[in-house]
Design a protein around this motif. Structure first.
Motif, PDB file in Angstrom:
ATOM      1  N   HIS A   1       0.828  -1.213   0.000  1.00  0.00           N
ATOM      2  CA  HIS A   1       0.000   0.000   0.000  1.00  0.00           C
ATOM      3  C   HIS A   1       0.864   1.266   0.000  1.00  0.00           C
ATOM      4  N   GLY A   2       1.855   1.347   0.905  1.00  0.00           N
ATOM      5  CA  GLY A   2       2.664   2.555   1.019  1.00  0.00           C
ATOM      6  C   GLY A   2       3.489   2.822  -0.231  1.00  0.00           C
ATOM      7  N   ILE A   3       4.054   1.748  -0.821  1.00  0.00           N
ATOM      8  CA  ILE A   3       4.878   1.929  -2.012  1.00  0.00           C
ATOM      9  C   ILE A   3       4.021   2.349  -3.197  1.00  0.00           C
ATOM     10  N   LEU A   4       2.889   1.662  -3.406  1.00  0.00           N
ATOM     11  CA  LEU A   4       2.024   1.974  -4.553  1.00  0.00           C
ATOM     12  C   LEU A   4       1.396   3.354  -4.414  1.00  0.00           C
ATOM     13  N   ARG A   5       1.027   3.732  -3.190  1.00  0.00           N
ATOM     14  CA  ARG A   5       0.432   5.052  -2.979  1.00  0.00           C
ATOM     15  C   ARG A   5       1.456   6.149  -3.309  1.00  0.00           C
ATOM     16  N   GLY A   6       2.712   5.928  -2.912  1.00  0.00           N
ATOM     17  CA  GLY A   6       3.754   6.890  -3.237  1.00  0.00           C
ATOM     18  C   GLY A   6       3.991   6.998  -4.733  1.00  0.00           C
ATOM     19  N   LEU A   7       3.899   5.866  -5.432  1.00  0.00           N
ATOM     20  CA  LEU A   7       4.081   5.883  -6.883  1.00  0.00           C
ATOM     21  C   LEU A   7       2.958   6.643  -7.577  1.00  0.00           C
ATOM     22  N   VAL A   8       1.743   6.489  -7.082  1.00  0.00           N
ATOM     23  CA  VAL A   8       0.621   7.232  -7.663  1.00  0.00           C
ATOM     24  C   VAL A   8       0.846   8.731  -7.515  1.00  0.00           C
ATOM     25  N   LEU A   9       1.356   9.144  -6.359  1.00  0.00           N
ATOM     26  CA  LEU A   9       1.534  10.564  -6.073  1.00  0.00           C
ATOM     27  C   LEU A   9       2.741  11.151  -6.795  1.00  0.00           C
ATOM     28  N   HIS A  10       3.850  10.427  -6.774  1.00  0.00           N
ATOM     29  CA  HIS A  10       5.113  10.989  -7.260  1.00  0.00           C
ATOM     30  C   HIS A  10       5.481  10.570  -8.682  1.00  0.00           C
ATOM     31  N   ARG A  11       4.870   9.512  -9.182  1.00  0.00           N
ATOM     32  CA  ARG A  11       5.179   9.073 -10.550  1.00  0.00           C
ATOM     33  C   ARG A  11       3.876   8.778 -11.304  1.00  0.00           C
ATOM     34  N   PRO A  12       3.093   9.803 -11.561  1.00  0.00           N
ATOM     35  CA  PRO A  12       1.777   9.613 -12.190  1.00  0.00           C
ATOM     36  C   PRO A  12       1.851   9.109 -13.626  1.00  0.00           C
ATOM     37  N   ASP A  13       3.062   9.096 -14.220  1.00  0.00           N
ATOM     38  CA  ASP A  13       3.210   8.600 -15.590  1.00  0.00           C
ATOM     39  C   ASP A  13       3.085   7.085 -15.684  1.00  0.00           C
ATOM     40  N   LEU A  14       3.186   6.371 -14.555  1.00  0.00           N
ATOM     41  CA  LEU A  14       3.115   4.907 -14.564  1.00  0.00           C
ATOM     42  C   LEU A  14       1.669   4.433 -14.509  1.00  0.00           C
ATOM     43  N   ASN A  15       1.372   3.367 -15.254  1.00  0.00           N
ATOM     44  CA  ASN A  15       0.048   2.751 -15.140  1.00  0.00           C
ATOM     45  C   ASN A  15       0.076   1.700 -14.035  1.00  0.00           C
ATOM     46  N   ALA A  16      -1.040   1.034 -13.802  1.00  0.00           N
ATOM     47  CA  ALA A  16      -1.170   0.122 -12.662  1.00  0.00           C
ATOM     48  C   ALA A  16      -0.167  -1.022 -12.735  1.00  0.00           C
ATOM     49  N   SER A  17      -0.005  -1.638 -13.910  1.00  0.00           N
ATOM     50  CA  SER A  17       0.920  -2.768 -14.023  1.00  0.00           C
ATOM     51  C   SER A  17       2.369  -2.310 -13.864  1.00  0.00           C
ATOM     52  N   GLN A  18       2.680  -1.127 -14.354  1.00  0.00           N
ATOM     53  CA  GLN A  18       4.033  -0.586 -14.188  1.00  0.00           C
ATOM     54  C   GLN A  18       4.328  -0.273 -12.724  1.00  0.00           C
ATOM     55  N   ARG A  19       3.326   0.222 -12.020  1.00  0.00           N
ATOM     56  CA  ARG A  19       3.518   0.498 -10.588  1.00  0.00           C
ATOM     57  C   ARG A  19       3.791  -0.792  -9.823  1.00  0.00           C
ATOM     58  N   GLU A  20       3.070  -1.843 -10.138  1.00  0.00           N
ATOM     59  CA  GLU A  20       3.290  -3.121  -9.454  1.00  0.00           C
ATOM     60  C   GLU A  20       4.679  -3.683  -9.757  1.00  0.00           C
ATOM     61  N   ALA A  21       5.102  -3.537 -11.012  1.00  0.00           N
ATOM     62  CA  ALA A  21       6.445  -4.003 -11.373  1.00  0.00           C
ATOM     63  C   ALA A  21       7.519  -3.190 -10.670  1.00  0.00           C
ATOM     64  N   GLU A  22       7.325  -1.880 -10.567  1.00  0.00           N
ATOM     65  CA  GLU A  22       8.291  -1.028  -9.878  1.00  0.00           C
ATOM     66  C   GLU A  22       8.339  -1.332  -8.387  1.00  0.00           C
ATOM     67  N   ALA A  23       7.172  -1.626  -7.794  1.00  0.00           N
ATOM     68  CA  ALA A  23       7.142  -1.990  -6.370  1.00  0.00           C
ATOM     69  C   ALA A  23       7.961  -3.251  -6.130  1.00  0.00           C
ATOM     70  N   ARG A  24       7.833  -4.245  -7.006  1.00  0.00           N
ATOM     71  CA  ARG A  24       8.629  -5.469  -6.858  1.00  0.00           C
ATOM     72  C   ARG A  24      10.118  -5.177  -7.048  1.00  0.00           C
ATOM     73  N   ARG A  25      10.433  -4.306  -7.995  1.00  0.00           N
ATOM     74  CA  ARG A  25      11.843  -3.991  -8.269  1.00  0.00           C
ATOM     75  C   ARG A  25      12.524  -3.349  -7.072  1.00  0.00           C
ATOM     76  N   VAL A  26      11.879  -2.352  -6.438  1.00  0.00           N
ATOM     77  CA  VAL A  26      12.533  -1.641  -5.337  1.00  0.00           C
ATOM     78  C   VAL A  26      12.636  -2.522  -4.098  1.00  0.00           C
ATOM     79  N   VAL A  27      11.677  -3.417  -3.914  1.00  0.00           N
ATOM     80  CA  VAL A  27      11.765  -4.342  -2.773  1.00  0.00           C
ATOM     81  C   VAL A  27      12.955  -5.288  -2.958  1.00  0.00           C
ATOM     82  N   GLU A  28      13.147  -5.770  -4.177  1.00  0.00           N
ATOM     83  CA  GLU A  28      14.309  -6.625  -4.441  1.00  0.00           C
ATOM     84  C   GLU A  28      15.615  -5.837  -4.338  1.00  0.00           C
TER      85      GLU A  28
END
Length: 333
Positions: free
Chosen positions: A111-138
């Motif tokens: 929730h916290g990572i995806l919410r931040g992506l919505v606010l700070h990186r609005p250019d990403l779509n939903a699937s891109q946000r999920e992929a980015e969340a997995r990337r930063v966790v790894e």
């Protein structure tokens, strides 16, 4: 080369004693500090030295009383409007000391990572946000990322929660992370892992880090440069090995003498702490360390020392500190 971030005469005073009180607490006084690209700078000092106040000034939680902060050569005072504010907060996020307080216990980690992506990186779509969340966790060493993202904060250890704090910051594509005592609440056995995460983010993601700590040993392990704070003043600054192998300010020497080394013999000549922390409410002129300093002279009571060059890129604010004449001569300084 223009520093990534620079402070010039950064000062922050707080009113104490009520609405009509004229008393001021001098949390930070005239601090000049630079942070370059892909650099880890450790800001070291005991509790109450002004370290966290500097972090909050850089994060724009507080406004400076005097002085200025420049980011990529631009004064922060020129930031106007929500767009510029969000852009700066994306570039310079903060990781806090308590890893649990930065995570909402009612929501999954995602929730916290995806919410931040919505606010700070609005250019990403939903699937891109999920992929980015997995990337930063790894990127912060948590595997498998998909499983970690589905957990609640209480299901993670303290070290894992702090890594999630760095993952949340990394999701914004930052240039500089302000890390305020990120390992102080962790077990000693797992601190080294988080320090390695910070070093990895610098190497692999190109991120600079301001590492705020009272642990001078961890600063030595991970930082490129060290800045030592005492009583709101910057008292010593320079390359990590130069400062910690040849400390010039008596306070830095005191910090180093407090680091336990069971293999070392007792040193009767080590700097001894002989007083109390300084008064920073309406302080008088002079060195704020003088009451605790074994080398204090009369001048220390009437004149506040300024940073001066004592080695190559090595500065200290002390009237009695001696320069490394041979090193300066070799460098042609």
């Amino acid at each position: 080369m223009t520093p990534l971030l620079e402070t010039r005469g950064l000062t922050r005073h707080f009113r104490v004693g009520g609405t009509f009180s004229r008393k001021r607490l001098h949390a930070v006084d005239e601090v000049d500090l630079t942070i370059g690209e892909r650099e880890i700078v450790a800001l070291v000092g005991e509790s109450g030295s002004g370290k966290s106040t500097i972090a909050r000034l850089l994060a724009r939680v507080h406004e400076p009383t005097e002085g200025e902060i420049l980011y990529q050569g631009r004064p922060l005072s020129q930031i106007r409007g929500r767009k510029d504010e969000l852009a700066y907060r994306s570039d310079v996020p903060m990781v806090f000391q308590d890893p649990f307080s930065s995570l909402n216990p009612a929501y999954r980690v995602s929730h916290g990572i995806l919410r931040g992506l919505v606010l700070h990186r609005p250019d990403l779509n939903a699937s891109q946000r999920e992929a980015e969340a997995r990337r930063v966790v790894e990127a912060v060493g948590l595997h498998p990322a998909a499983e970690i993202l589905e957990r609640f904060p209480y299901e993670l250890s303290g070290g894992q929660r702090q890594r999630i704090g760095f993952a949340q910051a990394l999701a914004y594509r930052p240039k500089l992370i302000l890390a305020d005592e990120p390992v102080s609440m962790l077990d000693v056995s797992i601190r080294i892992g988080l320090l390695n995460v910070m070093a990895g983010l610098r190497e692999n993601e190109g991120v600079s880090i301001l590492y705020i700590t009272h642990d001078i040993a961890s600063a030595r392990y991970v930082s490129d440069r060290v800045a030592v704070m005492y009583g709101g003043h910057l008292v010593e600054h320079g390359p990590t090995e130069a400062v910690l192998s040849r400390p010039k300010h008596p306070y830095t020497q005191l910090l180093l003498s407090a680091v336990p080394d069971p293999r070392a013999a007792l040193d009767p000549d080590a700097v001894k702490d002989r007083g109390e922390p300084p008064r920073v409410v309406d302080p008088t002129p002079g060195c704020r360390f003088r009451a605790r300093c074994p080398f204090a002279i009369d001048r220390c009571s009437v004149e506040t020392p300024r940073l001066r060059q004592l080695g190559v890129d090595h500065q200290a604010a002390c009237h009695v500190a001696e320069p490394d004449a041979d090193i300066l001569a070799e460098a042609g300084a």
